[in-house]
Design a protein around this motif. Structure first.
Motif, mmCIF file in Angstrom:
data_model
loop_
_atom_site.group_PDB
_atom_site.id
_atom_site.type_symbol
_atom_site.label_atom_id
_atom_site.label_comp_id
_atom_site.label_asym_id
_atom_site.label_seq_id
_atom_site.Cartn_x
_atom_site.Cartn_y
_atom_site.Cartn_z
ATOM 1 N N ILE A 718 0.778 -1.179 -0.043
ATOM 2 C CA ILE A 718 0.128 -0.055 -0.028
ATOM 3 C C ILE A 718 1.034 1.115 -0.017
ATOM 4 N N LEU A 719 2.170 1.064 0.842
ATOM 5 C CA LEU A 719 2.963 2.605 0.690
ATOM 6 C C LEU A 719 3.325 3.173 -0.489
ATOM 7 N N GLU A 743 -6.389 13.434 7.274
ATOM 8 C CA GLU A 743 -7.082 12.657 8.123
ATOM 9 C C GLU A 743 -6.812 11.183 7.915
ATOM 10 N N SER A 744 -7.105 10.963 6.583
ATOM 11 C CA SER A 744 -6.920 9.292 6.188
ATOM 12 C C SER A 744 -5.765 8.788 6.690
ATOM 13 N N VAL A 745 -4.478 9.526 6.532
ATOM 14 C CA VAL A 745 -3.305 9.165 6.888
ATOM 15 C C VAL A 745 -3.287 8.690 8.371
ATOM 16 N N PHE A 746 -3.713 9.652 9.278
ATOM 17 C CA PHE A 746 -3.760 9.378 10.706
ATOM 18 C C PHE A 746 -4.686 8.181 11.200
ATOM 19 N N GLN A 747 -5.716 8.112 10.235
ATOM 20 C CA GLN A 747 -6.508 6.899 10.678
ATOM 21 C C GLN A 747 -5.889 5.692 10.596
ATOM 22 N N MET A 748 -5.133 5.585 9.420
ATOM 23 C CA MET A 748 -4.478 4.378 8.815
ATOM 24 C C MET A 748 -3.584 3.776 9.872
ATOM 25 N N VAL A 749 -2.536 4.752 10.192
ATOM 26 C CA VAL A 749 -1.529 4.350 10.844
ATOM 27 C C VAL A 749 -1.838 4.523 12.376
ATOM 28 N N THR A 750 -3.094 5.063 12.851
ATOM 29 C CA THR A 750 -3.428 4.837 14.213
ATOM 30 C C THR A 750 -4.056 3.497 14.340
ATOM 31 N N LEU A 768 4.930 5.920 6.354
ATOM 32 C CA LEU A 768 3.785 6.955 5.480
ATOM 33 C C LEU A 768 3.845 8.357 6.299
ATOM 34 N N MET A 769 3.760 8.397 7.564
ATOM 35 C CA MET A 769 4.180 9.766 8.290
ATOM 36 C C MET A 769 5.182 10.309 7.808
ATOM 37 N N GLU A 770 6.300 9.433 8.008
ATOM 38 C CA GLU A 770 7.632 10.278 7.438
ATOM 39 C C GLU A 770 7.351 10.826 6.141
ATOM 40 N N VAL A 771 6.957 10.056 5.159
ATOM 41 C CA VAL A 771 6.528 10.713 3.674
ATOM 42 C C VAL A 771 5.851 12.102 3.761
#
Length: 1008
Positions: A718-719, A743-750, A768-771
């Protein structure tokens, strides 16, 4: 509902009128959880006076009720049965199983199995004693029912580990003393079971299946006893030596193969083969019972069972009948015996006869093949390429025996076999020269060709055979392409494929360019137009071998359009993954030269994919598995096509038009089987399309849904597309509010980092957060604290090195993004001092050799970690706080240590590359000279393509890393390819540190 009412409803469920039947079924479903209902269903199913049809539908309804309500899932969809009902069912279940007629008994057996798996032994403590009572009775029907029950009880523990097999030990110790008398008694009594409609074979089969389950994971103590060992081996010997009562056998071959006497013989062979392969060589056994049993088995039983199996095979040598599965198992036994010293010594005098009079006739085309070829050629092809068919086929077992003999006992047996085959080839050649080839000669020729192809590896590489390969292909195989017998034309294609990589003469140094190679290739091409479907399929599959060997494409280019038409025409007729894999090979071979055909290929592959998906999703379709493999092959071939032409960006819009429906629809539960490949496909379009089309962004919410529902295991896949969307269209990522991608990024990583997922599965989540932080400088301040807090929370419970490293690197990237915001977040969570101390320990930790670092093994991780430390050195005192200010000298030492390790790693990588042992897959470009980092787009794209192809790599950790204390490996100082990178990785870390230190010397000299 009372029993009379229930019988009436059950009668309605048998109605031929759909409305009445559906109403009855709905009523049964409505009341299935009512107290007393399950007991009433059991009573009706078990009552002999009730009509058999009603008993049968009652048994089915009873089974479904138990399945849904006995031990229901905790989702609340089904309510549990009343404990009193469950008690009554348990008390009566065994009797119901014993006395039920076969039609009802099969349903009762499924219910009994469910109850055993759920309740035995804890909630059904008296079951074994009850079964034993029936087992030792003199009533033949009770004994048979007790054997059925015991088989289901033993099967529960068939695959259990030793610590879970306590109840099985009790079962064995209780029942084995009774099982042997039953086995020997029915074998000694030809009329056993006749009074109740059974035969000795019914009892024998069940006893053997019980033995199988009880001994599957190891030898129990009971089998070490003298009487038990001798009794079971004698029983096997008796069954294997016992002639089948063929006068009682069904006339139809399919029914005969399912005959109960054949099943009993099959299970005897199953047991004998497993005992032989596990215990014929005591040196391979685990210490304890297995070794003790093996010593005795090797000395007293292995040769006896080998003789029994050889006797079973003997009728085949004279044209007698043997059940196909039994022939398969017998040949597997013989193949295993070739590998063992003493058994092979006993087998050796029989091997030549077995090969000539059993194996070769099994390889030959036969009446069953001919009938299927004529009546259903598509089914003939399916069976020929079906792996499951191969597992049970006597023909495949005969091939495996040939392979084993040709590779391991070549000198002893191959000369006679090849001399016999040469005679078959010569006879066919002689017959072809004078006129029509007789049917029997053609069929023997078919078997000889299959034997030659089966032994191809030996014949191509070992003297004296390799010297004759080319002449054999020219003189005997090539003419078969023109045979009037279709099966010989097909076999010629297959044999040619097996020898396509042979170093033919006259090639002038180019692989596959000799005249004989070209002649076979031309014949394969002609076979694409053969009137018989199996020949065309074999020709396409054979073509893959020739395409792989071509040094250039001059031979193929003129015929490519016709070839592609032929392949797609066959794909429309038959579901066969090998056709798709041939197409994949052609696409890969042509590379960018496939461009003129790219749009048509994409459209045809997409159409084929949807066709195969439709077949796969048809629950009644027997070819679903084959279709699933073919659909997977289509996606792989599409990705190979994208790989070949991805830099030809003018072609991508038309390909996206054809392929976007696949990407969209398969980012859902429907696409689980091809999700990795679909993510790769999306990666191509999001990386090479400029600009990215708006519809590619519509995949993001679907990927989000997949990840939250079931796809956490696919983070590595996915990354890349998400990284491409963020990095190549940052404005859309930042500006969109519906959907809100941030928001989607944070929901997925959380979801991934707070859920109960393994460390290795979620390594890509912090990446992904690094990206986001790396590609959105100054634009995502509000996410710094959530990201850093989440990283710290998961870091405290992380146990595996790859995730620990990536979480710390995320904090480092956040520090580089904005040190003050990051430090404030760390202070608020009380993590600052502890995290920095742990970070320093990770930098200092070495592998067991003491030379290489235990953490931050990749160049990119060292580089990013050092950037974070440099950001700390530059941070103001009020952001750092007194404890961190005091620790800044340690921070500087850490940065120097990281960069020292990075320098050593880059030096070793450069040295390896200079020596020619490096590869493009080692390193991510970080250690190259500055001018290399200015490489043109083509080189960068090529590198990205290689990254995408590494679908099995662990993106972030360089693999799982094994145990935390594993020693230095040659990959520790090299980088695994990254499917995505950030601008921070292009920074020069040494200069960055020097610049920071110089600034500190001027502005804050006290820190140094």
């Amino acid at each position: 509902m009372d029993i009379p009412q229930l019988c009436g409803v059950l009668q309605g469920a048998l109605s031929s009128e759909e409305s009445q039947r559906k109403a009855a079924e709905a009523l049964l479903l409505q009341h299935e959880g009512d107290q007393g209902q399950v007991v009433s269903l059991l009573r009706i199913a078990a009552e002999p006076s009730v009509d058999l049809g009603i008993r049968h539908i009652a048994a089915i309804t009873f089974k479904n009720t138990v399945k849904r309500h006995w031990d229901p899932e905790k989702d609340g969809k089904y309510s549990p049965l009343a404990e009193e009902d469950k008690r009554v069912v348990r008390e009566n279940m065994l009797e119901a199983l014993l006395w039920a007629p076969p039609l009802v008994q099969s349903q009762m057996a499924e219910v009994f199995k469910s109850l055993v798996y759920s309740d035995y032994p804890d909630n059904w403590p008296g079951l074994l004693e009850a079964v034993y009572g029936h087992l030792t009775s003199q009533d033949e029907l009770r004994v048979h029912g007790a054997l059925m029950a015991l088989r289901l009880m033993a099967r529960k523990y068939e695959f259990r580990d030793e610590e879970e097999r306590g109840p099985l030990v009790h079962i064995i110790n209780t029942t084995f003393p009774a099982l042997l008398p039953i086995l020997h008694g029915v074998l000694a009594n030809p009329a056993a079971g006749a009074a109740v409609g059974l035969t000795a074979a019914h009892y024998t089969k069940l006893v053997l299946k019980i033995f199988w389950s009880c001994t599957f994971m190891g030898i129990p103590d009971a089998l070490l006893r003298e009487d038990q060992f001798r009794g079971w081996i004698a029983g096997l010997h008796d069954i294997l030596r016992r002639p089948l009562p063929l006068d009682q056998a069904p006339a139809d071959p399919e029914d005969r193969a399912k005959w109960v006497w054949v099943k009993a013989q099959k299970w005897a062979l199953h047991v004998a083969y497993r005992l032989f392969t596990r215990y014929a060589n005591p040196g391979r056994c685990d210490k304890g019972n297995d070794t003790e049993f093996a010593k005795r088995f090797a000395a007293e039983a292995s040769l006896q069972l080998l003789e029994d199996v050889l006797a079973l095979l003997h009728p085949l040598a004279s044209g007698g009948w043997m059940a196909p599965r039994c022939a398969n198992l017998s040949l597997q036994f013989v193949t295993a015996a070739v590998e063992e010293s003493a058994p092979y010594k006993a087998l050796k005098p029989h091997v030549d006869g077995l090969l000539l009079h059993v194996a070769l006739p099994l390889l030959a085309f036969n009446d069953e093949d001919a009938a299927l070829w004529a009546d259903d050629p598509a089914e003939f092809v399916r069976k020929g390429y079906d792996i499951l068919e191969d597992m049970y086929s006597p023909r495949t077992a005969a091939q495996n025996l040939l392979v084993n003999i040709s590779q391991k006992k070549r000198k002893a047996h191959l000369p006679q076999l090849m001399a016999h085959i040469a005679g078959v080839l010569a006879a066919h050649d002689a017959a072809a020269r004078v006129g029509a080839v007789p049917l029997d000669v053609a069929r023997r020729m078919d078997g000889a060709l299959l034997a030659i192809g089966t032994c191809a590896d030996t014949l191509k590489h070992k003297a004296p055979y390799k010297a004759n390969v080319e002449a054999m292909l020219v003189q005997f195989v090539a003419p078969c392409f023109d045979s009037p017998h279709g099966h010989l034309r097909a076999k010629a294609c297959w044999v040619a494929k097996e020898f396509a990589d042979f170093p033919f003469s006259g090639g002038a140094g180019d692989a596959g360019r000799g005249p004989q190679f070209c002649g076979l290739f031309e014949r394969i091409m002609r076979a694409l137009g053969d009137p018989d479907l199996p020949v065309r399929v074999d020709a396409v599959v054979a073509l893959r071998g020739f395409v792989d060997e071509l040094a250039d494409l001059d031979m193929l280019k003129p015929v490519l359009p016709a070839l592609l038409d032929s392949v797609f025409g066959l794909m429309a007729q038959i579901d066969n993954e090998d056709l798709v894999f041939t197409l994949e090979g052609i696409v890969e071979k042509f590379g960018s030269d496939i461009a003129p055909y790219a749009a048509s290929l994409a459209q045809n592959l997409a159409a084929a994919f949807w066709k195969y998906v439709e077949v796969q999703e048809d629950e009644g379709e027997e070819d679903a598995d084959t279709a699933a493999m073919a659909a997977f092959g289509c996606i792989r071939t599409i990705n190979a096509l994208l790989d070949s032409i991805s830099t030809l960006t003018d072609l991508l819009p038309s390909l996206e038009d054809a392929l976007f429906p696949i990407m969209y629809e398969m980012t859902s539960t429907r696409g689980q089987d091809v999700f990795e490949e679909v993510m790769d496909m999306a990666s191509y379009f999001t990386y090479f399309m400029d600009p990215i089309s708006p519809r590619m962004w519509t995949l993001w919410p679907r990927i989000h849904g997949c990840l939250l529902e079931w796809a956490v295991d696919y983070w590595d896949n996915i990354l890349p597309p998400l990284d491409n969307l963020i990095s190549r269209d940052t404005a859309t990522f930042l500006g969109s509010t519906s959907p809100n991608f941030q928001e989607s990024v944070f929901q997925m990583v959380t979801h991934s980092l707070t859920g109960d997922f393994s460390d290795i599965d979620v390594v890509a989540a912090p990446k992904l957060m690094e990206v986001v932080l790396a590609h959105c400088p100054g634009a995502v301040d509000r996410w710094v604290e959530p990201y850093v807090t989440l990283a710290w929370q998961r870091l405290q419970r992380a146990t595996r090195r790859p995730l620990k490293d990536q979480l710390v690197v995320l904090v480092a990237v956040a520090l580089h993004y904005n040190a003050s915001l990051t430090l404030a977040a760390l202070h608020r969570s009380g993590a600052a001092t502890q995290l920095m101390a742990g970070w320093s320990e990770m930098i200092a930790a070495r592998r067991p050799s003491g030379r290489k670092p235990a953490h931050f093994r990749q160049q990119r991780l060292k580089k990013l970690a050092s950037l974070g430390l440099v950001a700390l050195l530059r941070a103001p005192d009020d952001a750092l706080g007194a404890p961190l200010v005091a620790g800044l000298p340690q921070v500087l030492r850490g940065a120097l240590q990281l960069l020292g390790d990075l320098h050593a790693q880059q030096g070793e990588a450069a040295a390896a590359l200079a020596e020619g042992s490096g590869s493009d897959e080692e390193g991510d470009g970080d250690g190259e000279d500055e001018e290399d980092s200015e490489a043109p787009l083509e080189a960068e794209d090529d590198q990205y393509l290689k990254k995408l192809q590494r679908a099995a790599r662990d993106i972030l950790g360089g693999g799982d890393g094994g145990e935390e204390d594993d020693d230095d490996g040659e990959d520790d100082w090299s980088d695994e390819e990254e499917a995505c990178s950030t601008p921070l990785e292009e920074l020069e870390p040494y200069g960055h540190l020097v610049e920071a230190v110089a600034g500190l010397q001027v502005a804050m000299p006290a820190r140094l």
